[in-house]
Enzyme design. Structure first.
Site, PDB file in Angstrom:
ATOM      1  N   HIS A 188       6.624  41.407  16.093  1.00 47.63           N
ATOM      2  CA  HIS A 188       7.226  42.014  14.901  1.00 47.63           C
ATOM      3  C   HIS A 188       7.717  40.915  13.973  1.00 47.63           C
ATOM      4  O   HIS A 188       8.615  40.157  14.312  1.00 47.63           O
ATOM      5  CB  HIS A 188       8.393  42.915  15.301  1.00 47.63           C
ATOM      6  CG  HIS A 188       9.053  43.582  14.135  1.00 47.63           C
ATOM      7  ND1 HIS A 188       8.460  44.624  13.456  1.00 47.63           N
ATOM      8  CD2 HIS A 188      10.223  43.344  13.515  1.00 47.63           C
ATOM      9  CE1 HIS A 188       9.251  45.011  12.480  1.00 47.63           C
ATOM     10  NE2 HIS A 188      10.329  44.250  12.488  1.00 47.63           N
TER      11      HIS A 188
ATOM     12  N   ASP B  86       9.190  40.360  10.146  1.00 46.28           N
ATOM     13  CA  ASP B  86       9.647  40.951   8.895  1.00 46.28           C
ATOM     14  C   ASP B  86       9.014  40.225   7.729  1.00 46.28           C
ATOM     15  O   ASP B  86       9.148  39.007   7.596  1.00 46.28           O
ATOM     16  CB  ASP B  86      11.173  40.873   8.804  1.00 46.28           C
ATOM     17  CG  ASP B  86      11.839  41.854   9.762  1.00 46.28           C
ATOM     18  OD1 ASP B  86      11.241  42.905  10.014  1.00 46.28           O
ATOM     19  OD2 ASP B  86      12.951  41.571  10.243  1.00 46.28           O
TER      20      ASP B  86
ATOM     21  N   ASP C 256      10.199  49.751  12.999  1.00 44.09           N
ATOM     22  CA  ASP C 256      11.520  49.221  12.671  1.00 44.09           C
ATOM     23  C   ASP C 256      12.038  49.647  11.303  1.00 44.09           C
ATOM     24  O   ASP C 256      12.839  48.946  10.713  1.00 44.09           O
ATOM     25  CB  ASP C 256      11.494  47.689  12.753  1.00 44.09           C
ATOM     26  CG  ASP C 256      12.882  47.085  12.739  1.00 44.09           C
ATOM     27  OD1 ASP C 256      13.804  47.695  13.296  1.00 44.09           O
ATOM     28  OD2 ASP C 256      13.062  46.006  12.144  1.00 44.09           O
TER      29      ASP C 256
ATOM     30  N   HIS D 144      10.464  47.066   4.648  1.00 43.04           N
ATOM     31  CA  HIS D 144      11.645  47.785   5.118  1.00 43.04           C
ATOM     32  C   HIS D 144      12.928  46.958   5.209  1.00 43.04           C
ATOM     33  O   HIS D 144      13.931  47.439   5.758  1.00 43.04           O
ATOM     34  CB  HIS D 144      11.357  48.473   6.467  1.00 43.04           C
ATOM     35  CG  HIS D 144      11.124  47.531   7.613  1.00 43.04           C
ATOM     36  ND1 HIS D 144       9.879  47.284   8.118  1.00 43.04           N
ATOM     37  CD2 HIS D 144      11.973  46.792   8.352  1.00 43.04           C
ATOM     38  CE1 HIS D 144       9.973  46.441   9.125  1.00 43.04           C
ATOM     39  NE2 HIS D 144      11.231  46.121   9.292  1.00 43.04           N
TER      40      HIS D 144
END
Length: 797
Positions: A184, A186, A283, A488
């Site tokens: 993951h 970002d 997420d 996000h």
């Protein structure tokens, strides 16, 4: 955030022939190893990647001397915050290189340690009532007795003892865990993180996602990208997701969400020869009830997330279920029962996955996402080695390295008894992200509108003028900038200051380029109308890019520079040439009363405002219905304390409602700014908190069924939350909120914990409270946070 470079010259001693040789690098900054001008592996101490394997068994024919480069950043796996992962970056942060060594790696000792770790975890976690707990304990004890750490020849016998217990098989009914390497990252981080993660994951069958990150790797690391494409073709690197970025699941418009899927799926098809069949969004801060329909329209029937495990109030009742959207579309949905996308392959995590599964008896398979996440990093060899020992070991769930397709395929076969969840997947946390960073929220809404208008006008121009070239490539570039900003942590406002600055620059670029494209489309569409005609009457070209006819008062600059008002009617998706604006049947009347209050009326509605700009009356004239309850004031600003438990930019807690303070300090009383006719308006100013000011102009136009509020706030408060409230004389147990391509009803009461947990919700351009025959709606052009409790509509500013 920049990187520095180390040149590392290595010389392996000939005496190490036949040995496994590693280059060890330990630093509190993230690094990346380059070899032969290509990135080959990420190095992150927090991500347990501190060595680069030079050779598994040194041969005489292999080079004994070589040169590597290490690119080192000052940030760690979770950024550069001081003392906390959510703290702002520390400008004085220093990076320390604590170890750079050439070592012989003893694989036999490593394997023994992993064996002992698994056995000891089984002994501790399977507990006294399980005989496998004692078997694991006694086996570990025997291994210690057999193993002489000074005599490597004793290691195989110790390992045989462990292998014997690991080889005892499960029964057929045992739960099967589908382990998938996961990374993951970002997208508010950087393409460098993508490069480090990509290097670290190669060969471990990971499931990366986000087309934007692949595009960054493609641009910045073409050699690495070529290896990724090769592994995708072999099935060892599995793209999932289907969107341009992992966008916020609530705030982007319907069209923006369509473009997320369109741009993502198109990229995956062009680059990897296939679209994604799973939507992977682990997420983000809640999931719109419109998403199932958008997924199905994009070729996706499967969805995975784990974020609702973060709920602060209610535990979500399922891990595997069908999710049904507002049109009835359904997608098979799975939440990994371990409630994480950053597992490490430990026994405790496997047992939690089985114990925590809320759909026992309905399905017997679940996902297990392993690998260091958030900052990238991904899976490690040790994680794989732990799970290899748990592949089919009695007493533990069956563990297999799997793929999203394999998991969902078996879940589809087991789906006959699954439950269905209808409506939004609301995250009971991070409600502040609907409001944080007002400029980003405004930029998103404005740029969505700009791109809509450019596409409408350009499409009409193509139909009108065959010579006009539709600006497809320019629009794709602008859409991708906007889609990136919908990541996000960017659109929600939970990113660092540097990312905010980048996002605002992207919005400025969309505004600039969009205005130019719009002008070119208008010129092509209305070229004949825009030609100056000798002795012609002055006229104004008015365009309507919405899908219904509109009659509105418009303002345009006059010959002397002063603003000129006109009441015009323009057809849907069309334009009109206005030469002589028509006169309204009833002009706006503005009257100041002796007590300082002001009334405005236009034949449709009548309003009364007190000296502080609050609505004391709002009447619909044809019915005589009053909207404001007796003794109440609408357009009431209120200030709340905003001190969340931890996630400062993310959260507003329910207890903030106990700190409400009406804003009552008047700086400039209500006064008339336009006396009526086509438009009437009044304005006033308030002090908000200790240092902030609010100025508002309230406007009523001729023939208009609504009142407009132009509000400007100079905000200088910390840990405060500003809202505006509208109590209305309407009774309903549900309020209606606009969402993507539709609307959603939420309760106005707090009967249950599920209701109360929605004390602050999100909406797009409007929320409405209606009863039979009458209702009041609150509209906005740049806000998302809202609430409707009892009869009070509230907009978070």
């Amino acid at each position: 955030w920049e990187t520095c470079w180390f040149k590392v010259e290595l010389s392996i001693p000939p005496a190490w022939a036949g040995r496994e040789v590693h280059f060890v690098w330990e630093s509190d900054g993230e690094g990346m190893v380059w070899r032969d001008a290509q990135p080959v592996q990420g190095l992150t101490k927090e991500g347990e990647k501190t060595s680069y394997i030079l050779t598994r068994s040194l041969k005489e024919s292999e080079p004994h001397s070589l040169t590597l480069y290490v690119e080192l950043a000052c940030n760690g796996l979770f950024g550069a915050g001081q003392g906390s992962m959510i703290a702002p970056p520390d400008p004085d942060r220093r990076v320390t290189l604590s170890k750079a060594e050439l070592v012989v790696f003893n694989r036999d000792v490593y394997e023994l340690l992993v064996d002992l770790e698994i056995l000891l975890d089984m002994a501790q976690l399977l507990r006294e009532e399980n005989q496998r707990s004692f078997q694991a304990l006694y086996t570990a004890n025997q291994m210690v007795n057999v193993c002489d750490v000074t005599d490597p020849s004793t290691f195989p016998a110790a390992r045989d003892l462990a292998a014997a217990i690991f080889s005892q098989r499960n029964g057929e009914s045992q739960h099967t865990i589908h382990a998938m390497g996961h990374c993951h990252i970002d997208s508010g981080a950087s393409s460098v993180a993508g490069g480090r993660a990509g290097c670290g994951e190669l060969g471990l069958t990971p499931v990366p996602r986000q087309a934007q990150q692949f595009q960054w790797v493609r641009s910045c690391y073409p050699g690495l990208y070529a290896r990724i494409r090769d592994l995708v073709a072999k099935g060892q690197f599995i793209p999932v997701g289907g969107t341009w970025v992992e966008m916020d699941g609530n705030l982007p418009s319907g069209e923006s969400m369509v473009r997320q899927f369109l741009q993502g799926q198109r990229f995956f098809l062009e680059q990897f020869g296939r679209i994604c069949s799973e939507f992977w969004l682990p997420d983000t801060f809640g999931y719109s009830a419109q998403l199932p329909q958008l997924m199905r329209g994009s070729g996706i029937q499967r969805f995975l997330t784990q974020k609702l495990s973060w709920n602060l109030v209610n535990s979500f009742p399922h891990h595997t279920f069908f999710w049904e959207g507002i049109d009835g579309s359904q997608v098979l949905t799975h939440f990994p029962p371990g409630d994480s996308y950053g597992m490490q392959g430990r026994v405790a995590e496997m047992l939690k996955t089985v114990k925590n599964n809320k759909d026992k008896g309905r399905v017997n398979h679940s996902a297990f996402l392993f690998g260091f996440g958030d900052g990238g990093g991904g899976p490690t060899q040790k994680m794989l080695d732990r799970m290899k020992r748990m592949r089919d070991t009695d007493g533990l769930p069956r563990v297999q390295i799997s793929t999203p397709d394999q998991l969902f395929s078996v879940l589809e076969k087991e789906s006959s008894q699954l439950c269905t969840w209808v409506g939004e997947l609301f995250l009971e946390l991070h409600n502040g992200t609907y409001t944080t960073q007002a400029q980003i929220k405004k930029g998103n809404r404005e740029c969505e509108r700009i791109l809509h208008d450019v596409e409408v006008l350009s499409s009409l121009a193509v139909a009108q003028d065959t010579a006009f070239q539709y600006p497809a490539s320019q629009l794709q570039q602008l859409w991708r900038l906007l889609l990136l900003n919908q990541f996000h942590d960017v659109l929600p406002g939970s990113c660092i200051q540097l990312v905010v600055e980048d996002a605002l620059q992207y919005y400025a670029e969309i505004r600039r380029a969009g205005a130019q494209l719009q002008e070119e489309a208008v010129q092509a569409l209305c070229r004949d109308l825009l030609q100056p005609q000798a002795c012609s009457t002055r006229s104004t070209l008015v365009l309507n890019t919405l899908s219904w006819e509109r009659t509105e008062v418009i303002a345009s600059p006059g010959p002397d520079g002063a603003e000129t008002l006109a009441l015009v009617t323009v057809p849907s998706m069309g334009y009109a040439l206005v030469q002589e604006p028509f006169v309204p049947p009833q002009p706006v009347a503005v009257r100041k009363q002796e007590d300082g209050s002001i009334t405005m009326e236009n034949g449709v509605i009548a309003v009364c405002l007190d000296t502080m700009g609050r609505l004391t009356s709002l009447q619909l004239l044809d019915s005589g219905r009053e909207s404001v309850p007796d003794g109440c004031c609408a357009n009431q600003f209120a200030l709340f304390d905003d001190v969340p438990l931890y996630w400062d930019a993310w959260d507003v807690m329910d207890y903030h409602l106990e700190t409400r303070k009406p804003v009552t300090t008047l700086l400039k009383p209500l006064e008339v700014t336009l006396a009526g006719g086509l438009r009437g308006s009044v304005s006033f100013s308030l002090q908000v908190g200790k240092s902030s000011t609010l100025t508002q102009e309230i406007i009523l136009d001729a023939m208009c069924p609504y009142l407009r509020f132009l509000t400007q706030v100079e905000w200088k408060e910390a840990h405060k939350f500003l809202k505006v409230e509208f109590p209305v004389q309407v009774r309903s147990t549900n309020a209606t909120y606009e969402i993507q391509f539709g609307h959603l009803q939420r309760p106005t009461h707090w009967n249950t914990s599920w209701d109360w947990a929605r004390f602050e919700v999100w909406a797009h351009k409007w929320l409405d409270l209606s009863e039979h025959g009458f209702g009041v709606a609150l509209l906005n052009d740049c806000k998302y946070g809202a609430s409707a409790h009892r009869n009070v509509l509230s907009l978070s500013l």
